[in-house]
Write a protein that holds these residues in place. Sequence first.
Motif, mmCIF file in Angstrom:
data_model
loop_
_atom_site.group_PDB
_atom_site.id
_atom_site.type_symbol
_atom_site.label_atom_id
_atom_site.label_comp_id
_atom_site.label_asym_id
_atom_site.label_seq_id
_atom_site.Cartn_x
_atom_site.Cartn_y
_atom_site.Cartn_z
ATOM 1 N N VAL A 201 36.497 8.059 2.076
ATOM 2 C CA VAL A 201 36.315 8.147 0.623
ATOM 3 C C VAL A 201 36.605 9.579 0.151
ATOM 4 N N GLU B 8 26.423 3.654 -3.886
ATOM 5 C CA GLU B 8 27.873 3.401 -3.995
ATOM 6 C C GLU B 8 28.184 2.499 -5.184
ATOM 7 N N HIS C 191 28.302 4.690 -8.053
ATOM 8 C CA HIS C 191 29.549 5.475 -8.083
ATOM 9 C C HIS C 191 30.691 4.650 -8.693
ATOM 10 N N GLU D 84 34.641 2.287 -3.776
ATOM 11 C CA GLU D 84 33.194 2.514 -3.935
ATOM 12 C C GLU D 84 32.430 1.195 -3.759
ATOM 13 N N GLN E 62 30.629 13.830 -2.482
ATOM 14 C CA GLN E 62 31.177 13.565 -1.143
ATOM 15 C C GLN E 62 30.775 14.642 -0.145
ATOM 16 N N GLU F 151 32.637 7.618 4.867
ATOM 17 C CA GLU F 151 32.484 8.715 3.898
ATOM 18 C C GLU F 151 33.653 9.702 3.976
ATOM 19 N N GLU G 127 27.381 13.692 0.870
ATOM 20 C CA GLU G 127 27.297 12.464 1.663
ATOM 21 C C GLU G 127 27.867 12.645 3.070
HETATM 22 FE FE1 FEO Z 1 30.764 7.047 -3.262
HETATM 23 FE FE2 FEO Z 1 29.863 7.717 -0.556
HETATM 24 O O1 FEO Z 1 31.315 7.332 -1.566
#
Ligand code: FEO
Length: 163
Positions: free
Chosen positions: A103, A56, A59, A23, A133, A100, A136
């Motif tokens: 992640v 981020e 996060h 993150e 996610q 993304e 995103e």
């Molecule tokens: Fe927190 Fe967009 O990964």
Amino acid sequence: MRQDRAMIGSKMNEALNAQIGREFGASYQYYALAAWFEEQGLPGFAKFFLRQGQEENEHALKIVHYLGEVGGHVVLPAQPQPKSTYESALAAIESFLAAEQEVTRAIYELVDLATAEKDHSAFEFLQWYVSEQREEVASATGLLDRARRFGEERVVLLDSTLS
Ligand code: FEO
């Protein structure tokens, strides 16, 4: 880890520390993208990625807080230098979607681990990241689709719609 009151196993703790690194890594990468777009004279994209970088960070800090709640131990992973140049605005936006997607894969692995470890608390905590996610990846996909439609030459028109 405070063994006397830890509500998390060492494997899950380590995996969450790695996610904190991802993150913060995404945050650092998006700040680098913001700087690059600023240099390209595209302030709308710059603001967009600055905001993504801040998200981020949040996060990452949310996981730090969680580890504190469950008596875990935080170890912040070292960060590699983020990429600082791109061939084109389209390539830069493609890197956003790829980051993304990566992640998202990592979050799914964490959910799998929480299930395997029967860590219901981590499982519940991670559901927020699963939906985040989804949003995103959809946002990055949408931005890339619009940028492709505008094309590299006219991406400045898309820039003016972002803030
Ligand atoms: Fe927190 Fe967009 O990964």
